[in-house]
Design a protein around this motif. Structure first.
Motif, mmCIF file in Angstrom:
data_model
loop_
_atom_site.group_PDB
_atom_site.id
_atom_site.type_symbol
_atom_site.label_atom_id
_atom_site.label_comp_id
_atom_site.label_asym_id
_atom_site.label_seq_id
_atom_site.Cartn_x
_atom_site.Cartn_y
_atom_site.Cartn_z
ATOM 1 N N UNK A 190 -24.348 18.061 -36.292
ATOM 2 C CA UNK A 190 -23.418 18.752 -35.411
ATOM 3 C C UNK A 190 -23.299 17.977 -34.109
ATOM 4 N N UNK A 191 -22.098 17.843 -33.664
ATOM 5 C CA UNK A 191 -21.858 17.130 -32.408
ATOM 6 C C UNK A 191 -22.155 18.028 -31.212
ATOM 7 N N UNK A 192 -22.168 17.433 -30.074
ATOM 8 C CA UNK A 192 -22.349 18.170 -28.831
ATOM 9 C C UNK A 192 -21.097 18.982 -28.529
ATOM 10 N N UNK A 193 -21.295 20.215 -28.056
ATOM 11 C CA UNK A 193 -20.180 21.055 -27.613
ATOM 12 C C UNK A 193 -20.386 21.378 -26.144
ATOM 13 N N UNK A 194 -19.407 21.046 -25.337
ATOM 14 C CA UNK A 194 -19.418 21.408 -23.916
ATOM 15 C C UNK A 194 -18.351 22.463 -23.698
ATOM 16 N N UNK A 195 -18.781 23.603 -23.136
ATOM 17 C CA UNK A 195 -17.877 24.734 -22.960
ATOM 18 C C UNK A 195 -17.887 25.203 -21.512
ATOM 19 N N UNK A 196 -16.744 25.697 -21.070
ATOM 20 C CA UNK A 196 -16.628 26.259 -19.738
ATOM 21 C C UNK A 196 -16.034 27.655 -19.860
ATOM 22 N N UNK A 197 -16.721 28.634 -19.288
ATOM 23 C CA UNK A 197 -16.287 30.032 -19.268
ATOM 24 C C UNK A 197 -15.865 30.331 -17.834
ATOM 25 N N UNK A 198 -14.703 30.962 -17.625
ATOM 26 C CA UNK A 198 -14.248 31.193 -16.258
ATOM 27 C C UNK A 198 -13.457 32.486 -16.135
ATOM 28 N N UNK A 199 -13.617 33.143 -14.982
ATOM 29 C CA UNK A 199 -12.900 34.379 -14.680
ATOM 30 C C UNK A 199 -13.335 34.916 -13.334
ATOM 31 N N UNK A 200 -13.193 36.224 -13.158
ATOM 32 C CA UNK A 200 -13.652 36.894 -11.949
ATOM 33 C C UNK A 200 -15.081 37.355 -12.134
ATOM 34 N N UNK A 201 -15.824 37.461 -11.041
ATOM 35 C CA UNK A 201 -17.150 38.061 -11.108
ATOM 36 C C UNK A 201 -17.021 39.498 -11.580
ATOM 37 N N UNK A 202 -17.942 39.930 -12.429
ATOM 38 C CA UNK A 202 -17.897 41.290 -12.951
ATOM 39 C C UNK A 202 -17.260 41.392 -14.322
ATOM 40 N N UNK A 203 -16.674 40.284 -14.812
ATOM 41 C CA UNK A 203 -16.047 40.304 -16.137
ATOM 42 C C UNK A 203 -17.033 39.935 -17.247
ATOM 43 N N UNK A 241 -21.729 25.671 -20.417
ATOM 44 C CA UNK A 241 -22.761 25.701 -21.449
ATOM 45 C C UNK A 241 -22.604 24.448 -22.293
ATOM 46 N N UNK A 242 -23.719 23.797 -22.539
ATOM 47 C CA UNK A 242 -23.750 22.648 -23.448
ATOM 48 C C UNK A 242 -24.736 22.973 -24.555
ATOM 49 N N UNK A 243 -24.305 22.810 -25.791
ATOM 50 C CA UNK A 243 -25.176 22.971 -26.955
ATOM 51 C C UNK A 243 -25.125 21.669 -27.738
ATOM 52 N N UNK A 244 -26.294 21.134 -28.085
ATOM 53 C CA UNK A 244 -26.340 19.864 -28.784
ATOM 54 C C UNK A 244 -27.630 19.723 -29.585
ATOM 55 N N UNK A 245 -27.586 18.890 -30.617
ATOM 56 C CA UNK A 245 -28.801 18.537 -31.346
ATOM 57 C C UNK A 245 -29.499 17.378 -30.656
ATOM 58 N N UNK A 246 -28.796 16.720 -29.757
ATOM 59 C CA UNK A 246 -29.320 15.628 -28.941
ATOM 60 C C UNK A 246 -30.013 16.210 -27.721
ATOM 61 N N UNK A 247 -30.220 15.387 -26.712
ATOM 62 C CA UNK A 247 -30.700 15.933 -25.446
ATOM 63 C C UNK A 247 -29.512 16.032 -24.494
ATOM 64 N N UNK A 248 -29.615 16.943 -23.549
ATOM 65 C CA UNK A 248 -28.549 17.143 -22.567
ATOM 66 C C UNK A 248 -28.786 16.165 -21.424
ATOM 67 N N UNK A 249 -27.823 15.275 -21.217
ATOM 68 C CA UNK A 249 -27.964 14.276 -20.161
ATOM 69 C C UNK A 249 -27.716 14.851 -18.783
ATOM 70 N N UNK A 250 -26.728 15.729 -18.681
ATOM 71 C CA UNK A 250 -26.381 16.363 -17.411
ATOM 72 C C UNK A 250 -25.837 17.752 -17.709
ATOM 73 N N UNK A 253 -23.681 19.320 -16.033
ATOM 74 C CA UNK A 253 -22.341 19.485 -15.465
ATOM 75 C C UNK A 253 -21.284 19.168 -16.510
ATOM 76 N N UNK A 254 -20.376 20.119 -16.726
ATOM 77 C CA UNK A 254 -19.281 19.938 -17.676
ATOM 78 C C UNK A 254 -18.017 19.623 -16.880
ATOM 79 N N UNK A 255 -17.505 18.404 -17.075
ATOM 80 C CA UNK A 255 -16.297 17.987 -16.366
ATOM 81 C C UNK A 255 -15.073 18.106 -17.272
ATOM 82 N N UNK A 256 -15.230 17.716 -18.537
ATOM 83 C CA UNK A 256 -14.134 17.822 -19.508
ATOM 84 C C UNK A 256 -14.645 18.605 -20.721
ATOM 85 N N UNK A 257 -14.480 19.929 -20.677
ATOM 86 C CA UNK A 257 -15.017 20.759 -21.759
ATOM 87 C C UNK A 257 -14.264 20.565 -23.077
#
Length: 176
Positions: free
Chosen positions: A1-14, A53-62, A64-68
Motif C-alpha cells: 500500500x502506498x502512502x496516503x496524505x489526507x487533509x480534513x478541513x472545516x469549522x471548529x466544532x464540526x 493525517x498521513x498513513x503509510x507502511x513506510x516511515x513518515x518523513x514529515x 506536514x501535508x502540503x499536497x494531499x
C-alpha cells in the motif's frame, strides 16, 4: 500500500479533529506508520480547523501535508483555501450542504455528499463528519472499514458507537 496524505478541513466544532483522529487510530491498529497533525485558530468552535493525517507502511518523513492525496472539506472557506493543494488525480470529498460553490478543479475526483442532511436523518447533525469519513475509507480503502469500526469502539464514546457506525455506512454508500 502506498502512502496516503489526507487533509480534513472545516469549522471548529464540526468534528474535523475527531474524524482525523479515528482514522489515525485505525491506521495504528493496522500497524501502519501514522501522523496526525491538528491546526486550529484560537477561537476553536466556529473558527477554522484542519488536520492532516498521513498513513503509510513506510516511515513518515514529515507530518506536514502540503499536497494531499485526499481533501475532505466541511465548509466553503476550507474549499477556497485548500482546493488548489490537492494532488492531480487526487480526491476531494465535500459536504455539499455547507460548501456553497462547485469546485474549480477538473483534474481530481469529486464526491459531493449531503452530509448534514444525512446526519440529520440519522438523528444528529453532529455526525456529518462520520458520514464523510465513511466515504473516504470506502473510496480510498486506506484502512479496512472493520479496522476503523474497531478504532471507533476502542477510542470513541460507547454510547455513540452505533450511531457513528451507521453514519460511516451511509457515507460509504455514496461510493458504491
Amino acid at each position: 500500500m502506498a502512502t496516503q496524505e489526507m487533509l480534513f478541513a472545516g469549522f471548529g466544532g464540526q468534528g474535523i479533529l475527531s474524524m482525523a483522529k479515528f482514522l489515525a487510530y485505525a491506521g495504528m491498529d493496522a500497524n501502519m506508520s501514522v501522523s496526525w497533525l491538528p491546526s486550529y485558530g484560537p477561537e476553536m468552535r466556529g473558527g477554522t480547523a484542519n488536520c492532516s493525517v498521513i498513513l503509510t507502511d513506510d516511515s513518515v518523513g514529515s507530518p506536514i501535508v502540503i499536497t494531499p492525496d485526499s481533501l475532505i472539506v466541511m465548509n466553503r472557506p476550507s474549499l477556497d483555501k485548500f482546493e488548489d493543494t490537492i494532488k492531480k488525480n487526487g480526491l476531494l470529498i465535500m459536504d455539499c450542504d455547507l460548501v456553497t460553490r462547485d469546485p474549480q478543479r477538473t483534474d481530481v475526483e469529486i464526491l459531493k455528499i449531503p452530509a448534514q442532511t444525512e446526519a440529520t436523518k440519522l438523528g444528529s447533525p453532529k455526525i456529518a463528519n462520520m458520514v464523510l469519513l465513511g466515504a473516504l475509507v470506502a473510496k480510498t480503502k486506506i484502512v479496512d472499514m472493520e479496522v476503523l469500526l474497531g478504532a471507533l469502539k476502542a477510542h470513541g464514546k460507547e454510547k455513540f458507537y452505533e450511531l457513528n457506525k451507521t453514519a460511516l455506512e451511509v457515507g460509504a454508500s455514496y461510493v458504491k
